[in-house]
Design a protein around this motif. Structure first.
Motif, short mmCIF file in Angstrom:
data_model
loop_
_atom_site.label_atom_id
_atom_site.label_comp_id
_atom_site.label_asym_id
_atom_site.label_seq_id
_atom_site.Cartn_x
_atom_site.Cartn_y
_atom_site.Cartn_z
N TYR A 274 0.84 -1.20 0.00
CA TYR A 274 0.00 0.00 0.00
C TYR A 274 0.88 1.26 0.00
O TYR A 274 0.56 2.26 -0.62
CB TYR A 274 -0.93 -0.03 1.22
N TYR A 275 1.99 1.20 0.73
CA TYR A 275 3.03 2.22 0.61
C TYR A 275 4.38 1.52 0.66
O TYR A 275 4.45 0.30 0.82
CB TYR A 275 2.89 3.32 1.67
N ASP A 276 5.43 2.27 0.53
CA ASP A 276 6.79 1.75 0.39
C ASP A 276 7.12 0.66 1.40
O ASP A 276 7.17 0.90 2.60
CB ASP A 276 7.79 2.91 0.53
N VAL A 277 7.37 -0.54 0.87
CA VAL A 277 7.70 -1.67 1.75
C VAL A 277 9.06 -1.46 2.41
O VAL A 277 9.32 -1.97 3.50
CB VAL A 277 7.68 -2.99 0.94
N GLY A 278 9.92 -0.67 1.78
CA GLY A 278 11.22 -0.38 2.37
C GLY A 278 11.10 0.29 3.72
O GLY A 278 11.90 0.03 4.63
N LEU A 279 10.10 1.16 3.86
CA LEU A 279 9.87 1.83 5.15
C LEU A 279 9.45 0.80 6.20
O LEU A 279 9.89 0.87 7.35
CB LEU A 279 8.81 2.91 5.00
N LYS A 280 8.66 -0.16 5.80
CA LYS A 280 8.21 -1.20 6.75
C LYS A 280 9.39 -2.06 7.20
O LYS A 280 9.51 -2.39 8.39
CB LYS A 280 7.12 -2.05 6.10
N HIS A 281 10.27 -2.39 6.26
CA HIS A 281 11.46 -3.17 6.63
C HIS A 281 12.37 -2.34 7.55
O HIS A 281 12.97 -2.89 8.50
CB HIS A 281 12.23 -3.59 5.38
N ALA A 282 12.47 -1.04 7.29
CA ALA A 282 13.30 -0.19 8.15
C ALA A 282 12.73 -0.12 9.56
O ALA A 282 13.49 -0.09 10.54
CB ALA A 282 13.40 1.21 7.55
N ARG A 283 11.40 -0.10 9.67
CA ARG A 283 10.80 -0.12 11.01
C ARG A 283 11.11 -1.43 11.71
O ARG A 283 11.46 -1.46 12.90
CB ARG A 283 9.29 0.06 10.90
N LEU A 284 11.00 -2.54 10.98
CA LEU A 284 11.27 -3.84 11.59
C LEU A 284 12.71 -3.94 12.09
O LEU A 284 12.99 -4.61 13.09
CB LEU A 284 10.99 -4.97 10.60
N LYS A 285 13.63 -3.24 11.41
CA LYS A 285 15.03 -3.25 11.85
C LYS A 285 15.20 -2.61 13.22
O LYS A 285 16.21 -2.85 13.90
CB LYS A 285 15.91 -2.54 10.82
N GLN A 286 14.23 -1.80 13.63
CA GLN A 286 14.29 -1.20 14.97
C GLN A 286 13.90 -2.23 16.04
O GLN A 286 14.18 -2.03 17.23
CB GLN A 286 13.34 0.00 15.06
N LEU A 287 13.26 -3.31 15.62
CA LEU A 287 12.77 -4.32 16.57
C LEU A 287 13.63 -5.58 16.59
O LEU A 287 13.73 -6.25 17.63
CB LEU A 287 11.34 -4.71 16.21
N THR A 288 14.24 -5.93 15.46
CA THR A 288 14.95 -7.22 15.38
C THR A 288 16.13 -7.36 16.34
O THR A 288 16.47 -8.50 16.70
CB THR A 288 15.41 -7.49 13.94
N PRO A 289 16.78 -6.27 16.80
CA PRO A 289 17.86 -6.47 17.77
C PRO A 289 17.39 -7.02 19.12
O PRO A 289 18.20 -7.52 19.90
CB PRO A 289 18.46 -5.07 17.94
N TYR A 290 16.12 -6.93 19.42
CA TYR A 290 15.60 -7.43 20.70
C TYR A 290 15.48 -8.95 20.66
O TYR A 290 14.81 -9.51 19.78
CB TYR A 290 14.23 -6.84 21.01
N SER A 291 16.09 -9.63 21.61
CA SER A 291 16.03 -11.09 21.65
C SER A 291 14.62 -11.60 21.94
O SER A 291 14.29 -12.75 21.60
CB SER A 291 16.99 -11.64 22.70
N ALA A 292 13.79 -10.77 22.55
CA ALA A 292 12.43 -11.18 22.90
C ALA A 292 11.43 -10.89 21.79
O ALA A 292 10.23 -11.04 21.98
CB ALA A 292 11.98 -10.48 24.19
#
Length: 336
Positions: free
Chosen positions: A36-54
């Protein structure tokens, strides 16, 4: 606790998931990463979460009945924050079936997952759009909301009705949050802050609808997240008289709350705040009201404050400044 956050790659979803992780919870984030909008932005947001082990990410559509049912069965979530939806008032005029699949079928699969797996509390995103053509301001949870002016608004009102049914029939505690014009860092490219900032920095005209005679109860993302986190701890009970209840004698464990800044801002004032933050003047193209739009949104937040002792209060100057600062870094590639 163990949370499911749907729409975890979305604007509010990412911020909410990060706050839960910072608070020490386990989070499974679900998103279909649609275009619906730029998937790159969604992946960039997910990169803010992936460092968390939980944190664990699951790519799945909320309308996938079998997949969602299996996920709930395997994970046994204690609480669910359902933020996934097809967003956008104007897009609902162009592509209505996307809203049926995501907002109605998707809500049903989440409700079923919660029902069959004894989830303690479902908090879900509604919208100020449900107030539709209401002329009375500020908008109160006790107002009738029978006049939606977009399919998006109609699906959000339907979500509230669906939640009430599950609360009444299955004693599933549900809380709907009517968000008012959320903005801030990591916001969506189809919303005014991004569109205006991008155009102003490029020296392009911005579209000012209803000739600028619009007011919005702009609510900063940090205030929204604070409200979501606090409210998920207030699990509705059948005998709880606060908020919006069933008219029947056997009151359902069901609540609806507004989350807004309780201070409508003129659209022209919002544009001036962006001009000040960017150091550039906007070229304005004045246009009539768009189908599905309303001239004003204004949240009554007395009920929310009574329950969680919290009122959103971020000033527009700070919020816009934070967004513009983030936007310039993001466009420059600082979050790759």
């Amino acid at each position: 606790m163990k949370f499911l956050v749907t729409g975890a790659a979305g604007f509010i979803g990412m911020h909410t998931a990060r706050r839960l992780l910072d608070d020490g919870h386990e989070v499974v984030g679900l998103d279909n990463l649609n275009d619906y909008y730029d998937v790159g932005l969604k992946h960039a947001r997910l990169k803010q979460l992936t460092p968390y082990s939980a944190f664990r990410f699951v790519k799945m559509d909320v309308a996938d009945r079998d997949g969602i049912a299996q996920l709930f069965k395997e994970e046994q979530f204690q609480r669910v924050i359902h933020l996934a939806a097809q967003a956008g008032v104007r897009y609902s005029i162009e592509n209505p079936m996307a809203y049926i699949d995501s907002n109605l079928v998707g809500m049903a699969t989440i409700l079923e997952g919660c029902r069959h797996n004894k989830v303690e509390h479902l908090v879900y995103a509604s919208s100020s759009s449900v107030y539709g053509a209401n002329a009375k301001t500020p908008f109160s949870e006790s107002d009738r909301v029978d006049n939606p002016v977009s399919l998006y608004a109609a699906t959000k009102k339907s979500n509230e009705l669906m939640a009430h049914t599950y609360s009444h029939l299955y004693s599933l505690p549900t809380t709907g949050l009517r968000f008012f014009t959320v903005y801030g860092p990591w916001g969506r490219p189809d919303m005014a802050p991004w569109l205006f900032t991008e155009a102003i920095l490029k020296g392009q005209p911005i579209k000012v609808f209803n000739n600028g005679k619009m007011q919005r109860d702009f609510t900063y993302i940090d205030d929204i997240v604070q409200g979501v986190i606090r409210i998920q701890n207030f699990v509705p009970r059948r005998d709880d008289k606060m908020g919006i209840d069933s008219p029947s004698e056997n009151i359902a464990p069901y609540k609806i709350y507004n989350i807004g800044n309780n201070e409508p801002i003129e659209l022209m004032e919002f544009i001036r705040a962006i001009e000040e933050s960017t150091g550039e003047k906007a070229i304005k193209e004045y246009l009539p009201m768009q189908p599905g739009d309303v001239p004003v949104t204004y949240a009554d937040i007395v009920v929310l404050d009574n329950v969680i002792s919290f009122k959103p209060n971020s000033r527009i100057e700070k919020g816009v400044g934070d967004f513009v600062s983030w936007y310039m870094k993001y466009i420059a590639g600082s979050y790759d």
